[in-house]
Design an enzyme around this catalytic site. Structure first.
Site, PDB file in Angstrom:
ATOM      1  N   ARG A   1      25.333 -45.498  20.020  1.00 37.91           N
ATOM      2  CA  ARG A   1      25.364 -45.038  21.421  1.00 37.91           C
ATOM      3  C   ARG A   1      25.766 -46.243  22.268  1.00 37.91           C
ATOM      4  NH1 ARG A   1      21.214 -41.377  24.846  1.00 37.91           N
ATOM      5  NH2 ARG A   1      22.475 -39.838  23.772  1.00 37.91           N
TER       6      ARG A   1
ATOM      7  N   HIS B   1      30.387 -37.066  24.464  1.00 41.02           N
ATOM      8  CA  HIS B   1      29.092 -36.885  23.797  1.00 41.02           C
ATOM      9  C   HIS B   1      29.268 -35.737  22.786  1.00 41.02           C
ATOM     10  CE1 HIS B   1      24.999 -37.128  22.922  1.00 41.02           C
ATOM     11  NE2 HIS B   1      24.449 -36.727  24.053  1.00 41.02           N
TER      12      HIS B   1
ATOM     13  N   GLN C   1      26.308 -33.644  21.138  1.00 38.49           N
ATOM     14  CA  GLN C   1      25.649 -32.694  22.034  1.00 38.49           C
ATOM     15  C   GLN C   1      26.392 -31.357  22.050  1.00 38.49           C
ATOM     16  OE1 GLN C   1      22.721 -33.233  24.003  1.00 38.49           O
ATOM     17  NE2 GLN C   1      22.925 -31.022  24.083  1.00 38.49           N
TER      18      GLN C   1
ATOM     19  N   ASP D   1      25.044 -31.402  34.165  1.00 42.14           N
ATOM     20  CA  ASP D   1      24.522 -32.651  33.600  1.00 42.14           C
ATOM     21  C   ASP D   1      24.068 -33.502  34.787  1.00 42.14           C
ATOM     22  OD1 ASP D   1      23.937 -34.801  31.910  1.00 42.14           O
ATOM     23  OD2 ASP D   1      26.012 -35.459  31.748  1.00 42.14           O
TER      24      ASP D   1
ATOM     25  N   CYS E   1      22.050 -30.602  28.651  1.00 50.91           N
ATOM     26  CA  CYS E   1      21.894 -31.520  27.507  1.00 50.91           C
ATOM     27  C   CYS E   1      20.585 -32.292  27.573  1.00 50.91           C
ATOM     28  CB  CYS E   1      23.081 -32.470  27.434  1.00 50.91           C
ATOM     29  SG  CYS E   1      23.244 -33.581  28.847  1.00 50.91           S
TER      30      CYS E   1
ATOM     31  N   ARG F   1      20.065 -30.162  18.237  1.00 48.15           N
ATOM     32  CA  ARG F   1      20.587 -31.513  17.976  1.00 48.15           C
ATOM     33  C   ARG F   1      20.191 -31.947  16.565  1.00 48.15           C
ATOM     34  NH1 ARG F   1      21.729 -35.064  22.065  1.00 48.15           N
ATOM     35  NH2 ARG F   1      22.464 -36.310  20.318  1.00 48.15           N
TER      36      ARG F   1
HETATM   37  N1  NVA Z   1      25.968 -37.979  31.125  1.00 47.85           N
HETATM   38  C1  NVA Z   1      24.689 -38.431  30.637  1.00 47.85           C
HETATM   39  C2  NVA Z   1      24.330 -37.722  29.384  1.00 47.85           C
HETATM   40  C3  NVA Z   1      22.963 -38.054  28.837  1.00 47.85           C
HETATM   41  C4  NVA Z   1      22.670 -37.367  27.539  1.00 47.85           C
HETATM   42  C5  NVA Z   1      24.723 -39.933  30.423  1.00 47.85           C
HETATM   43  O1  NVA Z   1      25.742 -40.429  29.917  1.00 47.85           O
HETATM   44  O2  NVA Z   1      23.764 -40.600  30.773  1.00 47.85           O
HETATM   45  N1   CP Z   2      20.996 -35.221  25.379  1.00 47.63           N
HETATM   46  C1   CP Z   2      20.787 -36.453  24.879  1.00 47.63           C
HETATM   47  O1   CP Z   2      21.672 -37.074  24.261  1.00 47.63           O
HETATM   48  O2   CP Z   2      19.533 -36.945  25.095  1.00 47.63           O
HETATM   49  P1   CP Z   2      19.033 -38.430  24.868  1.00 47.63           P
HETATM   50  O3   CP Z   2      19.728 -39.295  25.906  1.00 47.63           O
HETATM   51  O4   CP Z   2      17.555 -38.379  25.071  1.00 47.63           O
HETATM   52  O5   CP Z   2      19.416 -38.876  23.497  1.00 47.63           O
END
Ligand code: NVA
Ligand code: CP
Length: 306
Positions: A102, A129, A132, A223, A263, A291
């Site tokens: 990540r 992502h 997801q 989101d 998500c 997930r």
């Molecule tokens: N758009 C959000 C998604 C979190 C799962 C982020 O990147 O923080």
């Molecule tokens: N939706 C998602 O990826 O959640 P986290 O940021 O908690 O991993």
């Protein structure tokens, strides 16, 4: 060998194959049948950003598959002190069997993949992502909403919006995205999606009009307005996104029995009202659970394609 960095690299058939595998694995898991598809395999998980769902589902997932996970926070490993990513990739390739990252730039995933001799999975970047979206589409299919599907995405033109674009373009459903001005999706991602849409028959519309996007949609989704890494823009964003909250009024434009997906994490009173969130909590938490199953399927699928 394949990596899982974006749905752009996967055909419709492959996406559906992974989801079918996820459904089978879910059924087995529900019966507490934990088949050791990845016995003794080790998953390295590098997190440069926070996570609840991604971390827990990957860690539990590999354990249920007979393997084990290593949580590697950049605060703790030498990567955080400047060791090149390409060196980290070559070291991990010799010690673990699969890696999940990540991170911020999608290019970091691409660089790691270039130097890696083991499969790499994206656990989110600023651009996409993809994990997801597998869980989201799996949930849509479970609810029987995949036929004649129309999805409305209301909010930021961010990693989630880009992933919805790729999913719609590959699978071939209708996707209407409404963002505030200045928060549109990336031009290149949109043009790539429109190219794939010519083949799949997907109908993709982007606008600045949430009501128009949501009109008669079977699935409404959104989101956070402030993604990880954008914390300093929080106040400006919260102002700029006024009128984009998915609340009861907005859901009224959708089909009567429309699903609402998120998500997570969700910020009630901003991108979604508490009322809409709670009314749709069953599907939202089914989505979160998926997930786990979708990720197990991706790990098994990648291992099979080595
Ligand atoms: N758009 C959000 C998604 C979190 C799962 C982020 O990147 O923080
Ligand atoms: N939706 C998602 O990826 O959640 P986290 O940021 O908690 O991993």
């Amino acid at each position: 060998m394949r990596h899982f960095l974006t749905l752009k690299d996967f055909s419709k058939e492959e996406i559906l194959e992974i989801i079918a595998l996820a459904k089978d694995i879910k059924q087995e898991t529900k019966k507490r049948e934990y088949k050791p598809y990845l016995k003794n395999k080790v998953l390295g998980m590098i997190f440069e950003k926070s996570s609840t769902r991604t971390r827990v589902s990957f860690e539990v997932g590999i354990y249920q598959l007979g393997g084990t996970a290593l949580f590697l926070s950049t605060d703790d490993i030498q990567l955080g002190r400047g060791e090149p990513l390409r060196d980290t990739a070559r070291v991990l390739s010799r010690m673990v069997d699969i890696v999940m990252i990540r991170t911020y730039e999608q290019e970091r995933l691409e660089e790691f993949a270039k130097y890696s001799s083991i499969p790499l999975i994206s656990g989110l970047s600023d651009k996409y992502h993809p994990m997801q979206l597998l869980a989201d589409y799996m949930t849509i299919c479970e609810y029987g909403y995949d036929d004649n599907l129309s999805v409305a995405y209301v909010g930021d033109g961010n990693n989630m919006a880009h992933s919805w674009l790729m999913l719609a373009a590959k699978i071939g459903f209708e996707l209407r995205i409404a963002t505030p001005k200045g928060y549109e999706t990336d031009k290149k991602v949109l043009s790539d999606a429109l190219e794939f849409a010519k083949i799949s028959g997907a109908k993709i519309v982007v606008s600045h009009n949430p009501a128009e996007a949501v009109k008669d949609a079977k699935v409404v989704t959104t989101d956070t307005w402030v993604s990880m890494g954008q914390e300093s823009e929080k106040v400006k964003r919260q102002n700029d996104f006024r009128g984009f909250m998915v609340d009861k009024n907005m859901m009224d434009y959708a089909k009567k029995d429309a699903m609402f997906l998120h998500c997570l994490p969700a910020y009630r009173g901003f991108e979604v009202s508490d009322e809409v969130f709670e009314e749709h909590s069953k599907e939202i938490f089914d989505e979160a659970e998926n997930r786990l199953h979708a990720q197990k399927a991706v790990m098994v699928w990648l291992d099979k394609h080595r």
